[in-house]
Design a protein around this motif. Structure first.
Motif, PDB file in Angstrom:
ATOM      1  N   LEU A   1       0.831  -1.208   0.000  1.00 34.59           N
ATOM      2  CA  LEU A   1       0.000   0.000   0.000  1.00 34.59           C
ATOM      3  C   LEU A   1       0.864   1.256   0.000  1.00 34.59           C
ATOM      4  CD1 LEU A   1      -2.693   1.551   0.380  1.00 34.59           C
ATOM      5  CD2 LEU A   1      -2.392   1.234   2.839  1.00 34.59           C
ATOM      6  N   SER A   2       1.893   1.294   0.851  1.00 31.26           N
ATOM      7  CA  SER A   2       2.763   2.462   0.920  1.00 31.26           C
ATOM      8  C   SER A   2       3.450   2.726  -0.413  1.00 31.26           C
ATOM      9  CB  SER A   2       3.808   2.255   2.015  1.00 31.26           C
ATOM     10  OG  SER A   2       4.718   3.330   2.051  1.00 31.26           O
ATOM     11  N   GLU A   3       3.930   1.663  -1.036  1.00 30.85           N
ATOM     12  CA  GLU A   3       4.592   1.816  -2.343  1.00 30.85           C
ATOM     13  C   GLU A   3       3.615   2.312  -3.397  1.00 30.85           C
ATOM     14  OE1 GLU A   3       5.733   0.957  -6.296  1.00 30.85           O
ATOM     15  OE2 GLU A   3       4.214  -0.240  -5.239  1.00 30.85           O
ATOM     16  N   SER A   4       2.389   1.786  -3.364  1.00 30.12           N
ATOM     17  CA  SER A   4       1.379   2.188  -4.335  1.00 30.12           C
ATOM     18  C   SER A   4       0.986   3.655  -4.164  1.00 30.12           C
ATOM     19  CB  SER A   4       0.144   1.293  -4.191  1.00 30.12           C
ATOM     20  OG  SER A   4      -0.898   1.716  -5.040  1.00 30.12           O
ATOM     21  N   ILE A   5       0.844   4.105  -2.920  1.00 30.48           N
ATOM     22  CA  ILE A   5       0.484   5.505  -2.673  1.00 30.48           C
ATOM     23  C   ILE A   5       1.588   6.431  -3.161  1.00 30.48           C
ATOM     24  CG2 ILE A   5       0.144   7.208  -0.842  1.00 30.48           C
ATOM     25  CD1 ILE A   5      -1.442   5.133   0.687  1.00 30.48           C
ATOM     26  N   ASN A   6       2.849   6.103  -2.873  1.00 28.31           N
ATOM     27  CA  ASN A   6       3.962   6.948  -3.316  1.00 28.31           C
ATOM     28  C   ASN A   6       4.057   7.018  -4.834  1.00 28.31           C
ATOM     29  OD1 ASN A   6       4.776   7.573  -0.709  1.00 28.31           O
ATOM     30  ND2 ASN A   6       6.154   5.811  -0.567  1.00 28.31           N
ATOM     31  N   ARG A   7       3.649   5.942  -5.498  1.00 26.09           N
ATOM     32  CA  ARG A   7       3.746   5.908  -6.961  1.00 26.09           C
ATOM     33  C   ARG A   7       2.552   6.587  -7.625  1.00 26.09           C
ATOM     34  NH1 ARG A   7       1.750   1.719  -9.766  1.00 26.09           N
ATOM     35  NH2 ARG A   7       1.886   0.441  -7.875  1.00 26.09           N
ATOM     36  N   ARG A   8       1.360   6.401  -7.049  1.00 28.43           N
ATOM     37  CA  ARG A   8       0.145   6.879  -7.707  1.00 28.43           C
ATOM     38  C   ARG A   8      -0.287   8.273  -7.263  1.00 28.43           C
ATOM     39  NH1 ARG A   8      -3.819   1.535  -7.385  1.00 28.43           N
ATOM     40  NH2 ARG A   8      -3.080   0.499  -9.285  1.00 28.43           N
ATOM     41  N   ILE A   9      -0.053   8.622  -5.998  1.00 25.88           N
ATOM     42  CA  ILE A   9      -0.523   9.905  -5.469  1.00 25.88           C
ATOM     43  C   ILE A   9       0.694  10.797  -5.279  1.00 25.88           C
ATOM     44  CG2 ILE A   9      -1.834  11.032  -3.638  1.00 25.88           C
ATOM     45  CD1 ILE A   9      -3.159   8.365  -3.035  1.00 25.88           C
ATOM     46  N   THR A  10       0.924  11.672  -6.232  1.00 24.62           N
ATOM     47  CA  THR A  10       2.127  12.500  -6.234  1.00 24.62           C
ATOM     48  C   THR A  10       1.931  13.816  -5.487  1.00 24.62           C
ATOM     49  OG1 THR A  10       1.469  13.429  -8.380  1.00 24.62           O
ATOM     50  CG2 THR A  10       2.909  11.498  -8.396  1.00 24.62           C
ATOM     51  N   LYS A  11       0.709  14.303  -5.378  1.00 22.16           N
ATOM     52  CA  LYS A  11       0.444  15.571  -4.693  1.00 22.16           C
ATOM     53  C   LYS A  11       0.043  15.297  -3.252  1.00 22.16           C
ATOM     54  CE  LYS A  11      -2.103  19.899  -5.135  1.00 22.16           C
ATOM     55  NZ  LYS A  11      -3.038  20.706  -5.954  1.00 22.16           N
ATOM     56  N   ARG A  12       0.496  16.166  -2.349  1.00 24.84           N
ATOM     57  CA  ARG A  12       0.161  15.991  -0.932  1.00 24.84           C
ATOM     58  C   ARG A  12      -1.353  15.957  -0.768  1.00 24.84           C
ATOM     59  NH1 ARG A  12       2.313  16.190   4.088  1.00 24.84           N
ATOM     60  NH2 ARG A  12       1.050  17.082   5.764  1.00 24.84           N
ATOM     61  N   SER A  13      -1.842  14.952  -0.050  1.00 25.32           N
ATOM     62  CA  SER A  13      -3.282  14.712   0.056  1.00 25.32           C
ATOM     63  C   SER A  13      -3.631  14.296   1.479  1.00 25.32           C
ATOM     64  CB  SER A  13      -3.719  13.614  -0.924  1.00 25.32           C
ATOM     65  OG  SER A  13      -3.286  13.884  -2.236  1.00 25.32           O
ATOM     66  N   LEU A  14      -4.919  14.367   1.756  1.00 28.16           N
ATOM     67  CA  LEU A  14      -5.451  13.770   2.982  1.00 28.16           C
ATOM     68  C   LEU A  14      -5.810  12.319   2.660  1.00 28.16           C
ATOM     69  CD1 LEU A  14      -6.551  13.821   5.882  1.00 28.16           C
ATOM     70  CD2 LEU A  14      -8.722  14.672   4.949  1.00 28.16           C
ATOM     71  N   ILE A  15      -5.141  11.384   3.318  1.00 31.07           N
ATOM     72  CA  ILE A  15      -5.378   9.966   3.105  1.00 31.07           C
ATOM     73  C   ILE A  15      -6.211   9.452   4.277  1.00 31.07           C
ATOM     74  CG2 ILE A  15      -4.355   7.696   2.776  1.00 31.07           C
ATOM     75  CD1 ILE A  15      -3.652   9.577   0.536  1.00 31.07           C
ATOM     76  N   ILE A  16      -7.438   9.030   4.001  1.00 38.19           N
ATOM     77  CA  ILE A  16      -8.300   8.458   5.037  1.00 38.19           C
ATOM     78  C   ILE A  16      -8.291   6.944   4.840  1.00 38.19           C
ATOM     79  CG2 ILE A  16     -10.613   8.424   6.038  1.00 38.19           C
ATOM     80  CD1 ILE A  16     -11.047  11.209   4.896  1.00 38.19           C
ATOM     81  N   LEU A  17      -7.647   6.251   5.778  1.00 36.66           N
ATOM     82  CA  LEU A  17      -7.427   4.812   5.658  1.00 36.66           C
ATOM     83  C   LEU A  17      -8.415   4.073   6.560  1.00 36.66           C
ATOM     84  CD1 LEU A  17      -5.771   2.353   4.721  1.00 36.66           C
ATOM     85  CD2 LEU A  17      -4.194   2.819   6.617  1.00 36.66           C
TER      86      LEU A  17
END
Length: 435
Positions: free
Chosen positions: A317-333
């Motif tokens: 999940l961490s690798e996928s977020i770093n690759r897919r979400i490039t702009k700083r965002s609010l991540i609600i997990l």
């Protein structure tokens, strides 16, 4: 054709009269006559029901059902009989609803019409199929019942709870109004460029625009306004920890409903919203956007996801977020931790996500466990069980402290309060400019 209860009542009466004929011989003839008349009447009734008309039914149901909500189904009936009929309506509803005795009775006048309405509350998302409509029509004589198969098969899709969108939107607007909130255009730091103006003594020298200053031969500064279109992602764990059920719905279903409502509220607040799922590997991913059809896209991405009973892979999940979400965002997990050890195994990956984004971890209290803790222990075995249950309950509160120590926000909530608590936390984060 089916013989009705009325037929069997008359037939039983005829049998009794015939039996009494062995004691009083004249009653034997009466009983035989009653049987003959009853058979002739039933045959005539059956012939009339077959040859003189029919009853037709059409089901009116939205092809999209809202999960966990009351969804209306309407059946429209029309009769071509020249006399009034009584109709029992049995709809072949999807097996997921586990209703085997759902029937309605309605009286139709000669050549008349009627309606039957009922409500269905789905507890799972996905595609399900209605069968045909079974009609059992009886004439005023009522000795036989004619079964008529009418209507068509219909496939419905059970989506996350879209019927609650307007409810929570109105509630949010009301709370903002009562609090006296209003939209204010204000300057920010990591924000969008607005304009260039003359330098003032109290301006930040780091915002001086040297090119514009050189052209004007005086100091000019860049002015920024608060960035409105921030990115909000709802990421849902579909692993085995989300299979636990509450009030007939799994934690996954509750999370999907909450993610949909939160996305709707965030869109109303001019944010870009997106969704993603993961288990042992990354799943569906919808990039954050502010299009008019974004909610529809979210519905299509989430309506049929299911748990796969596998261990969730937070490293992936961490690798996928770093690759897919490039702009700083609010991540609600949306996930669940049963113990401190379960959190410690994933804490490093949550920290990685929180470095580049603002992470909000949402996990759940065990309602049944909390209710058990408040019961009276009547034996030594029950006492030990209470101690273990209290330990797990305390672990969940310790998890909140551990996450706070590492700068990670969290929400511990019961499934029934999930949507409200997540929306309130999102509004609080927005008002405090925490991302």
């Amino acid at each position: 054709m089916f013989l009705s209860r009325k037929f069997y009542i008359f037939f039983a009466l005829a049998v009794i009269v015939t039996g009494c004929g062995y004691v009083f011989p004249p009653l034997y003839i009466v009983g035989v006559a009653m049987v003959i008349v009853l058979v002739l009447a039933a045959s005539t009734d059956a012939l009339v029901m077959v040859s003189r008309g029919s009853v037709h039914a059409v089901r009116r149901a939205d092809p999209r059902f809202s999960n966990g909500d009351r969804n209306k189904v309407e059946i429209q009936l029309s009769s071509t009989y020249p006399f009034g009929v009584q109709v029992e309506v049995v709809d072949e509803i999807p097996a997921i609803f586990q209703l085997r005795d759902l029937s309605r009775h309605v009286k139709l006048k000669a050549g008349g019409t009627g309606k039957v309405r009922y409500m269905l509350v789905p507890k799972e998302r996905g595609e399900f199929e209605f069968g045909v409509i079974q009609l059992f029509a009886k004439s005023p004589l009522g000795l036989v019942s004619r079964r008529i198969r009418s209507g068509e098969r219909q496939t419905i899709k059970v989506y996350p709870s879209f019927l609650r969108l307007s409810h929570y939107e109105i509630a949010t607007m009301r709370s903002n109004t009562e609090a006296g909130n209003k939209k204010i255009r204000k300057a920010g730091n990591d924000t969008e460029f607005a304009q260039i103006r003359d330098y003032m003594p109290d301006d930040d020298y780091r915002k001086i625009n040297w090119k514009a200053s050189a052209r004007r031969n005086q100091l000019m500064v860049n002015v920024y306004e608060e960035e409105k279109a921030q990115h909000v992602y709802s990421i849902i764990d579909t692993g085995r920890v989300m299979q636990q059920s509450f009030e007939g719905m799994s934690l996954l279903d509750h999370s999907v409903n909450a993610a949909l409502v939160l996305s709707h509220i965030a869109l109303k607040k001019d944010d870009n919203v997106g969704v993603a799922t993961f288990s042992n590997k990354p799943g569906a991913f919808l990039p954050a956007n502010h299009n008019a059809n974004q909610i529809s896209l979210i519905l299509e991405n989430l309506y049929n996801i299911q748990t796969d009973f596998l261990e969730s892979n937070f490293a992936s999940l961490s690798e996928s977020i770093n690759r897919r979400i490039t702009k700083r965002s609010l991540i609600i997990l949306y996930t669940n931790f049963f113990s401190i050890n379960a959190l410690n195994r994933q804490l490093a990956y949550l920290q990685q996500i929180n470095k580049r984004h603002r992470l909000l971890v949402v996990f759940f209290e065990d309602n049944e466990q909390n209710a058990y803790i408040h019961t009276q222990a009547d034996s030594r075995e029950e006492y030990f069980r209470h101690v273990i249950a209290e330990k797990y309950a305390n672990d969940r509160r310790t998890i909140i402290t551990l996450l706070q120590q590492h700068g990670i926000m969290s929400v511990l909530t019961e499934p029934k309060r999930l949507t409200t608590d997540v929306i309130n936390k999102y509004i609080d984060i927005k008002s405090r400019n925490l991302f």
